[in-house]
Design an enzyme around this catalytic site. Structure first.
Site, PDB file in Angstrom:
ATOM      1  N   GLN A   1      31.369  33.177  32.955  1.00 11.33           N
ATOM      2  CA  GLN A   1      32.402  34.031  33.526  1.00 11.33           C
ATOM      3  C   GLN A   1      33.438  34.426  32.480  1.00 11.33           C
ATOM      4  OE1 GLN A   1      32.684  35.246  36.579  1.00 11.33           O
ATOM      5  NE2 GLN A   1      34.841  35.564  37.060  1.00 11.33           N
TER       6      GLN A   1
ATOM      7  N   ARG B   1      38.167  33.165  25.636  1.00  6.94           N
ATOM      8  CA  ARG B   1      39.285  32.426  26.224  1.00  6.94           C
ATOM      9  C   ARG B   1      39.121  30.911  26.111  1.00  6.94           C
ATOM     10  NH1 ARG B   1      38.763  32.460  32.745  1.00  6.94           N
ATOM     11  NH2 ARG B   1      36.582  31.841  32.925  1.00  6.94           N
TER      12      ARG B   1
ATOM     13  N   HIS C   1      43.698  39.446  30.994  1.00 10.48           N
ATOM     14  CA  HIS C   1      43.817  38.964  32.385  1.00 10.48           C
ATOM     15  C   HIS C   1      45.275  38.562  32.660  1.00 10.48           C
ATOM     16  CE1 HIS C   1      42.827  37.158  36.119  1.00 10.48           C
ATOM     17  NE2 HIS C   1      41.590  36.771  35.829  1.00 10.48           N
TER      18      HIS C   1
ATOM     19  N   ASP D   1      40.735  42.058  44.785  1.00  7.13           N
ATOM     20  CA  ASP D   1      40.054  42.058  43.498  1.00  7.13           C
ATOM     21  C   ASP D   1      39.465  43.447  43.297  1.00  7.13           C
ATOM     22  OD1 ASP D   1      38.807  41.516  41.136  1.00  7.13           O
ATOM     23  OD2 ASP D   1      37.509  39.931  41.887  1.00  7.13           O
TER      24      ASP D   1
ATOM     25  N   GLU E   1      45.686  43.845  35.173  1.00  4.40           N
ATOM     26  CA  GLU E   1      44.946  43.618  33.941  1.00  4.40           C
ATOM     27  C   GLU E   1      44.473  44.927  33.322  1.00  4.40           C
ATOM     28  OE1 GLU E   1      41.767  40.849  34.857  1.00  4.40           O
ATOM     29  OE2 GLU E   1      42.845  40.257  36.676  1.00  4.40           O
TER      30      GLU E   1
END
Length: 330
Positions: A124, A129, A203, A251, A301
């Site tokens: 994901q 990150r 994000h 979302d 974002e």
């Protein structure tokens, strides 16, 4: 830090991370530093750029502007976890379940999604990150009277990344303060001998007074992918609202979004995001899936998702965003 009274009028205009040679202090070193002491010795700039041991002993860099604004970024994930105004008001939000021991990505601030946004063939949101980035340079450039502190970090391929993304690359991330504004620039360079595609996003978690008071403006008329029911097979819709509000799980990926989008946070202030190169805007709030914190933040974002970036060997892709606090009561 409470965000309940924040209102601000900007004293300085937007400016992306400068690529021109710095006019004042600049520290560039090719040796990889491992400790906070080494980082400060090689890259620290007194009063402007300082490296510290953050939570769980994870190294972070602190940028301080002469006007009183500040920002903090962990080298793990190149995650900006704090951006404060001269008043001391915190703009970003870090979730209460966030951990800093490198066992998982930092949940909050501005995590990276690269080279994949959302679910897909690799993990994901990709791997950027949850890896350590390396400091490449810092500067404090007068513009023209105040010093704009800046840090640049890089990420390159490794055995770990090549298993998911079989290409050689160099990602360069520049974070700087220009007065009360936060500037973020990402550049992805193809160092391989074959082209590659990727998707990406910043994000960004932004603190709000209460999610029912939050409003996102600038998205009316856009086609968007609603991922609330199934992120792998989103519904395609057209936004008919002047103000996107939150009454449940949200979302949504807005395609071909304008360069200027604002999030009203419920205090009479808004966070303006002025971008180039990102093309899309994602709006996310977890609602009751995160009962302990969903009322306190909204993610707006900047993304490159609808049309993945294609980079030829030796070429690069770049995108920038400037975040500002604006007063919406005037």
């Amino acid at each position: 830090m409470a965000f309940s009274s924040l209102k601000s009028s900007m004293r300085c205009g937007a400016r992306p991370c400068a690529r021109a040679p710095a006019k004042a202090a600049r520290r560039t070193v090719t040796v990889v530093a491992s400790s906070v002491a080494e980082l400060n010795e090689k890259y620290g700039i007194p009063g402007s750029v300082e490296f510290k041991d953050g939570k769980s002993g994870s190294p972070m860099v602190v940028l301080k502007h002469a006007c009183g604004s500040s920002a903090e970024m962990y080298l793990y994930g190149a995650c900006v976890t704090s951006w404060k105004q001269p008043s001391g008001d915190e703009i970003l939000y870090v979730r209460p379940d966030a951990v800093f021991d490198k066992s998982k990505p930092i949940s909050g601030g501005i995590p990276h999604c690269f080279p994949q946004f959302g679910p897909g063939p690799m993990q994901q949101h990709g791997f950027a990150r949850n890896l350590d980035w390396t400091v490449s340079t810092t500067s404090a450039d007068p513009n023209p009277d105040d010093k704009d502190p800046m840090v640049e970090v890089v990420l390159t391929e490794s055995d770990y990344t090549l298993k998911m993304f079989p290409y050689k690359f160099k990602a360069v991330y520049c974070v700087s303060l220009h007065g009360e504004q936060l500037n973020c620039e990402l550049r992805v360079i193809n160092t391989d001998d074959k082209p590659f595609d990727f998707t990406a996003a910043l994000h960004t978690y932004i603190e709000v007074l209460a999610i029912e008071k939050a409003k996102v403006t600038g998205l009316k008329g856009l086609t968007y992918l609603c991922k609330a029911k199934d992120p792998k097979t989103p519904e395609t819709k057209v936004e008919d609202r002047e103000e996107v509000t939150f009454s449940g799980y949200t979302d949504s990926v807005y395609l071909n979004s304008p360069s200027h989008v604002e999030l009203e946070v419920g205090t009479g202030a808004a966070i303006a995001l002025d971008s180039s190169g990102w093309e899309d805007t994602v709006v996310w709030n977890p609602h009751l899936t995160m009962k302990d914190c969903y009322q306190n933040f909204c993610c707006v974002e900047n993304a490159k998702f609808g049309k993945p970036a294609t980079v030829a060997p030796g070429e690069s892709w770049s995108a920038t965003v400037t975040l500002s606090v604006v007063d919406v009561t005037k």
